[in-house]
Design a protein around this motif. Structure first.
Motif, short mmCIF file in Angstrom:
data_model
loop_
_atom_site.label_atom_id
_atom_site.label_comp_id
_atom_site.label_asym_id
_atom_site.label_seq_id
_atom_site.Cartn_x
_atom_site.Cartn_y
_atom_site.Cartn_z
N GLU A 76 -16.91 -5.04 -5.12
CA GLU A 76 -17.83 -4.76 -6.21
C GLU A 76 -17.23 -5.17 -7.56
OE1 GLU A 76 -21.24 -3.40 -8.30
OE2 GLU A 76 -20.89 -3.99 -6.20
N VAL A 77 -15.95 -4.91 -7.73
CA VAL A 77 -15.27 -5.33 -8.97
C VAL A 77 -15.36 -6.84 -9.12
CG1 VAL A 77 -13.05 -5.52 -10.15
CG2 VAL A 77 -13.70 -3.36 -9.06
N GLU A 78 -15.10 -7.57 -8.04
CA GLU A 78 -15.12 -9.03 -8.12
C GLU A 78 -16.53 -9.55 -8.36
OE1 GLU A 78 -11.20 -10.70 -6.17
OE2 GLU A 78 -12.80 -10.51 -4.67
N THR A 79 -17.52 -8.86 -7.83
CA THR A 79 -18.90 -9.25 -8.08
C THR A 79 -19.26 -9.08 -9.55
OG1 THR A 79 -19.61 -8.67 -5.83
CG2 THR A 79 -21.32 -8.73 -7.53
N ARG A 80 -18.78 -7.98 -10.15
CA ARG A 80 -19.15 -7.66 -11.52
C ARG A 80 -18.26 -8.31 -12.58
NH1 ARG A 80 -20.64 -1.29 -11.73
NH2 ARG A 80 -20.79 -1.85 -13.94
N LEU A 81 -16.97 -8.47 -12.28
CA LEU A 81 -16.05 -8.98 -13.30
C LEU A 81 -15.42 -10.33 -12.98
CD1 LEU A 81 -14.13 -5.71 -14.31
CD2 LEU A 81 -16.14 -6.73 -15.40
N GLY A 82 -15.41 -10.69 -11.69
CA GLY A 82 -14.76 -11.93 -11.29
C GLY A 82 -13.54 -11.66 -10.44
N PRO A 83 -12.85 -12.71 -9.96
CA PRO A 83 -11.68 -12.55 -9.10
C PRO A 83 -10.63 -11.65 -9.74
CG PRO A 83 -12.35 -14.84 -9.16
CD PRO A 83 -13.17 -14.14 -10.21
N ILE A 84 -10.03 -10.79 -8.93
CA ILE A 84 -9.05 -9.83 -9.44
C ILE A 84 -7.72 -10.53 -9.70
CG2 ILE A 84 -7.71 -7.76 -8.86
CD1 ILE A 84 -10.18 -6.89 -7.17
N ASP A 85 -7.24 -10.39 -10.92
CA ASP A 85 -5.94 -10.96 -11.30
C ASP A 85 -4.80 -9.98 -11.09
OD1 ASP A 85 -6.76 -13.59 -12.54
OD2 ASP A 85 -7.94 -12.23 -13.80
N VAL A 86 -5.06 -8.69 -11.29
CA VAL A 86 -4.03 -7.67 -11.19
C VAL A 86 -4.60 -6.43 -10.50
CG1 VAL A 86 -2.44 -6.14 -12.44
CG2 VAL A 86 -2.93 -8.43 -13.34
N LEU A 87 -3.85 -5.89 -9.53
CA LEU A 87 -4.19 -4.60 -8.94
C LEU A 87 -3.05 -3.64 -9.23
CD1 LEU A 87 -5.84 -2.64 -7.20
CD2 LEU A 87 -4.61 -3.52 -5.21
N ILE A 88 -3.37 -2.51 -9.85
CA ILE A 88 -2.38 -1.48 -10.13
C ILE A 88 -2.67 -0.29 -9.23
CG2 ILE A 88 -1.37 0.03 -11.88
CD1 ILE A 88 -2.31 -1.98 -14.02
N ASN A 89 -1.84 -0.12 -8.21
CA ASN A 89 -1.97 1.01 -7.28
C ASN A 89 -1.30 2.22 -7.94
OD1 ASN A 89 -3.28 -0.01 -4.83
ND2 ASN A 89 -1.49 -1.35 -4.66
N ASN A 90 -2.11 3.00 -8.65
CA ASN A 90 -1.60 4.11 -9.45
C ASN A 90 -1.95 5.48 -8.88
OD1 ASN A 90 -0.82 5.53 -12.09
ND2 ASN A 90 -3.01 5.95 -11.99
N ALA A 91 -3.02 5.59 -8.10
CA ALA A 91 -3.47 6.89 -7.59
C ALA A 91 -2.36 7.57 -6.79
CB ALA A 91 -4.71 6.72 -6.73
N GLY A 92 -2.13 8.84 -7.05
CA GLY A 92 -1.11 9.57 -6.31
C GLY A 92 -1.19 11.06 -6.61
N ILE A 93 -0.63 11.87 -5.72
CA ILE A 93 -0.57 13.31 -5.92
C ILE A 93 0.84 13.81 -5.65
CG2 ILE A 93 -3.01 13.71 -5.38
CD1 ILE A 93 -2.09 14.69 -2.59
N MET A 94 1.19 14.96 -6.26
CA MET A 94 2.51 15.55 -6.05
C MET A 94 2.41 17.06 -5.88
SD MET A 94 6.04 15.19 -8.31
CE MET A 94 5.60 16.45 -9.52
N PRO A 95 1.91 17.53 -4.74
CA PRO A 95 1.96 18.96 -4.47
C PRO A 95 3.41 19.37 -4.21
CG PRO A 95 0.96 17.78 -2.63
CD PRO A 95 1.26 16.77 -3.67
N LEU A 96 3.79 20.54 -4.69
CA LEU A 96 5.17 20.98 -4.54
C LEU A 96 5.28 22.20 -3.63
CD1 LEU A 96 6.41 20.70 -8.25
CD2 LEU A 96 6.70 19.04 -6.39
N ALA A 97 6.26 22.13 -2.72
CA ALA A 97 6.56 23.25 -1.83
C ALA A 97 7.78 22.86 -1.00
CB ALA A 97 5.39 23.56 -0.89
N PRO A 98 8.61 23.83 -0.62
CA PRO A 98 9.65 23.53 0.36
C PRO A 98 8.98 22.99 1.61
CG PRO A 98 9.99 25.70 -0.60
CD PRO A 98 8.63 25.25 -1.04
N LEU A 99 9.63 22.09 2.31
CA LEU A 99 8.97 21.43 3.44
C LEU A 99 8.46 22.41 4.49
CD1 LEU A 99 8.14 18.70 4.63
CD2 LEU A 99 10.33 18.64 5.84
#
Length: 285
Positions: A76-99
Motif C-alpha cells: 500500500e505504501v508503494e502504491t501511494r508513495l512509490g518504491p520504498i527507499d528506506v525501511l526502518i524496523n523500529n517497532a518493539g516492546i520491553m516488558p520487564l520481569a525476571p525470566l
C-alpha cells in the motif's frame, strides 16, 4: 563516502512510528524532504502524528506480527508513495520481569514483535530493493543487543538476534547497492523507559538523539549506529577484559540493576499494560 546523500523525495517507512523514537525520526526525515509512511498498531495516534508532520506523510494501521498484513502494508505504501527507499524496523516492546516470572505470552509477544517482525520486514525490503540495486534497511536494536541485563532476559535475546540478523544481511547484500544499519541506543527516554533510573557514567538519551543518528546513517551509510557514540568504545573495552572484571565494572556502574530494579515499578504499569496488548495477531492464535 564523500558528499552526504540527499533524502529529499525518498520514500521512507517507519514501523512503530506513531510516537517515541519512530515519531521523532519521522519528523527529522520530513524536515529533510522525505516522504514518510508511518505504520503503527495505534492508527489514531499515527494519523495524528502524520497530520502534525504534514508534507507527504501518511499513516496506516500496522500489526507487525501479522506477516501478511505487514506485506500488504508495504504494498500500500508503494502504491501511494512509490518504491520504498528506506525501511526502518523500529517497532518493539520491553516488558520487564525476571525470566522465571515472565509468562509465555509475553515471551512470544517479544519474539514476534522484536525479532520475527524485523526478519520479515528485512526480507520484504530486500525483495523490493535488491532488484533496483538501491535501498537502505535500518534495524533498531539496543545496547541490550550487545550485553545482558537482568530483568530483561527475553528482550536482550531478541535484540542480540536483531544485531546478528543485521550483521549477516549486511554481508549478504555487499555490493548490491542496498545498505544495512543497526541502531544500538542506550536507555531512551520514551514511554518504554518508564520507571528506569540512570546508570552511572552513561546517561540516557532522548528520542531526538536517536532520530539524528538514524538520519546521519542514512545520509552517510554505516552499519554500526551507537547512541551515544561512547557506547561503542565502552563495549570494546569491556569485551577485551576478563569476564569477571567486565561484570564487576557493570555492577559498579549499576548496569546489573538498571532494568531489574524497574521490573515491578508502578511507574511502568501503563506501559506494561499497553505492551501486553500490542500483538493481537499473536494473542489470537
Amino acid at each position: 563516502m564523500g558528499k552526504p546523500r540527499s533524502l529529499r523525495g525518498k520514500v521512507i517507512v517507519i514501523t512503530g512510528g506513531a510516537q517515541g523514537i519512530g515519531a521523532k525520526t519521522a519528523a527529522a526525515l520530513v524536515s529533510h524532504g522525505a516522504k514518510v509512511a508511518i505504520g503503527d498498531l495505534d492508527q489514531v495516534r499515527a494519523e495524528k502524528t502524520a497530520g502534525e508532520l504534514g508534507g507527504d506523510t501518511i499513516a496506516l494501521a500496522l500489526d507487525v506480527t501479522d506477516t501478511r498484513g505487514f506485506t500488504a502494508f508495504l504494498d500500500e505504501v508503494e502504491t501511494r508513495l512509490g518504491p520504498i527507499d528506506v525501511l526502518i524496523n523500529n517497532a518493539g516492546i520491553m516488558p520487564l520481569a525476571p525470566l522465571d516470572e515472565e509468562d509465555d505470552a509475553s515471551t512470544r509477544r517479544q519474539l514476534e514483535i522484536n525479532l520475527h517482525a524485523v526478519i520479515h520486514g528485512t526480507r520484504e525490503a530486500i525483495k523490493r530493493m535488491r532488484p533496483r540495486r538501491t535501498g537502505h534497511i535500518v534495524n533498531v536494536a539496543s545496547m541490550a543487543g550487545k550485553a545482558g541485563f537482568p530483568g530483561a532476559a527475553t528482550y536482550c535475546a531478541t535484540k542480540h538476534a536483531v544485531v546478528g540478523l543485521s550483521e549477516a544481511v549486511h554481508l549478504e547484500l555487499r555490493g548490491t547497492g542496498v545498505y544495512v544499519s543497526c541502531v544500538m541506543p542506550a536507555i531512551v527516554r520514551t514511554e518504554l523507559a518508564a520507571g528506569l533510573g540512570e546508570a552511572k557514567m552513561l546517561k540516557s538519551v532522548l528520542p531526538e538523539d536517536v532520530a539524528e543518528a538514524i538520519v546521519g546513517a542514512l545520509r552517510k551509510p554505516r552499519f554500526d549506529v551507537y547512541v551515544p557514540q561512547a557506547l561503542d568504545a565502552m563495549g570494546r573495552i569491556t569485551r577485551l577484559l576478563p569476564r569477571k572484571t567486565g561484570e564487576w565494572i557493570t555492577r559498579s556502574l549499576g548496569g546489573d540493576q538498571l532494568l531489574a530494579s524497574a521490573a515491578h515499578s508502578t511507574a511502568r504499569a501503563g506501559y506494561e499494560a499497553r505492551a501486553a496488548g500490542s500483538a493481537p495477531a499473536v494473542d489470537t492464535e
